[in-house]
Design an enzyme around this catalytic site. Structure first.
Site, short mmCIF file in Angstrom:
data_model
loop_
_atom_site.label_atom_id
_atom_site.label_comp_id
_atom_site.label_asym_id
_atom_site.label_seq_id
_atom_site.Cartn_x
_atom_site.Cartn_y
_atom_site.Cartn_z
N CYS A 35 0.74 -1.25 0.17
CA CYS A 35 -0.04 -0.09 0.15
C CYS A 35 0.87 1.20 -0.01
O CYS A 35 2.04 1.29 0.62
CB CYS A 35 -0.97 -0.16 0.94
SG CYS A 35 -2.02 1.46 0.98
N CYS B 196 0.42 4.45 6.90
CA CYS B 196 -0.29 4.43 8.36
C CYS B 196 0.80 3.90 9.46
O CYS B 196 0.98 2.44 9.11
CB CYS B 196 -1.73 3.75 8.09
SG CYS B 196 -2.63 4.30 6.78
N CYS C 42 0.26 -0.25 10.29
CA CYS C 42 -0.28 -1.26 9.26
C CYS C 42 0.79 -2.19 8.67
O CYS C 42 2.07 -1.77 8.44
CB CYS C 42 -1.11 -0.34 8.31
SG CYS C 42 -1.65 -1.53 7.28
N CYS D 284 -16.70 -9.32 4.68
CA CYS D 284 -16.14 -7.82 4.84
C CYS D 284 -14.94 -8.07 3.87
O CYS D 284 -14.07 -8.89 4.37
CB CYS D 284 -15.79 -7.22 5.88
SG CYS D 284 -17.15 -7.09 7.08
N CYS E 275 -19.61 -6.02 3.15
CA CYS E 275 -18.88 -4.80 3.53
C CYS E 275 -17.62 -4.66 2.56
O CYS E 275 -17.12 -5.60 2.37
CB CYS E 275 -19.04 -5.08 5.12
SG CYS E 275 -17.97 -3.73 5.61
N CYS F 288 -19.71 2.11 8.29
CA CYS F 288 -18.93 1.33 9.30
C CYS F 288 -17.61 2.34 9.85
O CYS F 288 -16.82 2.36 8.63
CB CYS F 288 -18.62 0.14 8.91
SG CYS F 288 -17.38 -0.96 10.00
N ARG G 284 -18.32 -2.64 17.40
CA ARG G 284 -17.53 -4.06 17.17
C ARG G 284 -16.21 -4.02 17.89
O ARG G 284 -15.50 -3.15 17.98
CB ARG G 284 -17.40 -4.15 15.79
CG ARG G 284 -16.51 -5.50 15.28
CD ARG G 284 -16.50 -5.85 13.79
NE ARG G 284 -18.05 -5.59 13.48
CZ ARG G 284 -18.25 -4.59 12.43
NH1 ARG G 284 -17.42 -3.86 12.09
NH2 ARG G 284 -19.58 -4.63 11.92
N1 SAM Z 1 -6.70 0.53 3.18
C1 SAM Z 1 -8.06 0.69 3.39
C2 SAM Z 1 -8.19 1.67 4.52
O1 SAM Z 1 -7.00 2.01 4.95
O2 SAM Z 1 -9.29 2.21 4.67
C3 SAM Z 1 -8.57 -0.53 4.08
C4 SAM Z 1 -8.02 -1.69 4.98
S1 SAM Z 1 -7.33 -1.09 6.51
C5 SAM Z 1 -6.17 -2.33 6.88
C6 SAM Z 1 -8.54 -1.30 7.36
C7 SAM Z 1 -8.42 -0.86 9.13
O3 SAM Z 1 -7.84 -1.74 9.79
C8 SAM Z 1 -7.55 0.35 9.23
O4 SAM Z 1 -8.36 1.64 9.06
C9 SAM Z 1 -7.36 0.23 10.84
O5 SAM Z 1 -8.32 1.05 11.62
C10 SAM Z 1 -7.50 -1.27 11.00
N2 SAM Z 1 -5.95 -1.73 11.21
C11 SAM Z 1 -4.88 -1.80 10.36
N3 SAM Z 1 -3.66 -2.31 10.81
C12 SAM Z 1 -4.17 -2.50 12.12
C13 SAM Z 1 -3.47 -2.84 13.51
N4 SAM Z 1 -2.14 -3.43 13.46
N5 SAM Z 1 -4.08 -3.14 14.79
C14 SAM Z 1 -5.26 -2.70 14.71
N6 SAM Z 1 -6.13 -2.06 13.74
C15 SAM Z 1 -5.58 -2.08 12.48
FE1 SF4 Z 2 -2.79 1.21 3.41
FE2 SF4 Z 2 -3.01 -0.03 5.60
FE3 SF4 Z 2 -3.32 2.61 5.53
FE4 SF4 Z 2 -5.28 0.71 4.87
S1 SF4 Z 2 -4.48 0.97 6.86
S2 SF4 Z 2 -4.56 2.88 3.89
S3 SF4 Z 2 -3.92 -0.68 4.04
S4 SF4 Z 2 -1.53 1.25 4.97
#
Ligand code: SAM
Ligand code: SF4
Ligand code: DTB
Length: 325
Positions: free
Chosen positions: A57, A61, A64, A101, A132, A192, A264
């Site tokens: 990606c 973040c 992530c 989802c 979802c 959501c 949730r």
């Molecule tokens: N890329 C898209 C986005 O960021 O909206 C969708 C997938 S993203 C992985 C979905 C959500 O997963 C993130 O917004 C975050 O809130 C949650 N998430 C991701 N990594 C996480 C982690 N290590 N611990 C807890 N929640 C996590």
């Molecule tokens: Fe990309 Fe992870 Fe951020 Fe979603 S949460 S935008 S998958 S880096």
């Protein structure tokens, strides 16, 4: 504004902060009283996640595993084929999930992806499950195509408070997130939206995040509260874990501010004791992710969850039922 005085969109930070900080027993009592007024307190909805496009990606973040900018070792894959998604969805339905989802590691989908995405929505809906998706930011025409395909929910988290946001993500803004949420809601797709706690934020950031969600034009239909799963090599790998009681307070405040919303208990359950999860269900959580993988990280096995539900006398919310009183 709604007619019911308990369902409000005008919560202030001061009011929410006062609720959050009250003695735990008072907070739990208040949250649980509201919970049983609007929901069957012994029913929990179960959703199943599938990563339809993993890793690589472009966003940064800090939490992530899927960001190409983090040091994590996860390799990027292509979007998986529609037929494979549908086969997995069929299995999830057999295992009792009522909502499927599908998540992608994108900043947002490309127009060339839209045909496959709409086919996934149509296929999963045809099985009788709710759908979802969580695909990142959406443009107006993309929202409409997903809506036409029958998408029920779109997950798009604000993740933290506006104040703390730039400490966690620099490649997009808090306002970008709110824009997509407004587009999705205006198109008639259920929203959501939630966030992550335990990212080194202050108590006021947890409160502010919930106030932002509770003062949107309409409350989200579901609010996932994720406990950070620390991922090796990411900037948050070594952050001090959050006191579990602070997590329970966050769930309780979400329930009080948004009485009719499904709250949730999302990521991080593998590290939570059964007792902590039980407290979260008492505080108003009434949905979980089931199955041993979330998107890339571990989640409790179905067997473990079945034993927990049995011990707590909790039953799964039947398909097509939103658990509301
Ligand atoms: N890329 C898209 C986005 O960021 O909206 C969708 C997938 S993203 C992985 C979905 C959500 O997963 C993130 O917004 C975050 O809130 C949650 N998430 C991701 N990594 C996480 C982690 N290590 N611990 C807890 N929640 C996590
Ligand atoms: Fe990309 Fe992870 Fe951020 Fe979603 S949460 S935008 S998958 S880096
Ligand atoms: C949400 O709030 N939590 C889910 C879902 N929405 C997409 C994702 C949790 C991801 C946990 C980390 C992982 O599996 O990589």
């Amino acid at each position: 504004m709604h007619g019911n005085l308990e369902i409000r969109n005008n919560w202030t930070r001061t009011q929410a902060d006062k609720l959050y900080r009250q003695p735990l027993n008072d907070l739990l009592f208040q949250a649980h009283t509201i919970h049983r007024k609007y929901f069957d307190p012994n029913q929990v909805q179960r959703s199943k996640l599938l990563s339809i496009k993993t890793g690589g990606c472009v966003e940064d973040c800090a939490y992530c595993s899927q960001s190409a900018r983090n040091g994590s070792q996860l390799s990027a894959s292509k979007m998986i084929e529609v037929e494979r998604v549908l086969a997995q969805a069929r299995k999830a339905k057999e295992d009792g999930a009522t909502r499927y989802c599908m998540g992608a590691a994108w900043r947002g989908p490309k127009d060339r992806d839209m045909g496959a995405l709409t086919a996934m929505v149509e296929g999963v809906k045809a099985m009788g499950m709710e759908t979802c998706m969580t695909l990142g930011m959406l443009e107006d025409d993309q929202v409409l195509r997903l809506k036409d395909a029958g998408l029920d929910y779109y997950n798009h988290n604000i993740d933290t408070s506006e104040r703390y946001y730039s400490e966690i993500i620099t490649t997009r803004t808090f306002a970008d997130r709110i824009d997509t949420l407004n587009r999705v809601r205006e198109a008639g797709i259920k929203v959501c939206a939630g966030g992550i706690v335990g990212m080194g934020e202050q108590q006021m950031d947890r409160v502010d995040m919930l106030v932002t969600l509770a003062t949107l034009d309409a409350h989200p239909d579901s609010v996932p509260i994720n406990m950070l799963i620390p991922i090796a090599d990411t900037p948050l790998a070594k952050v001090t874990p959050l006191d579990p009681i602070e997590f329970v307070r966050t769930v309780a405040l979400a329930r009080i501010l948004m009485p009719k919303t499904h709250v949730r208990l999302s990521a991080g359950r593998t590290e939570m004791s059964d007792e902590m999860q039980a407290m979260c269900f008492f505080a108003g959580a009434n949905s979980i992710f089931v199955g041993e993988t979330l998107l890339t990280a571990d989640n409790p096995t179905e067997d473990k969850d079945a034993i927990l539900f049995e011990r707590l006398g909790i039953t799964a919310m039947p398909a097509g039922c939103d658990g509301a009183r």
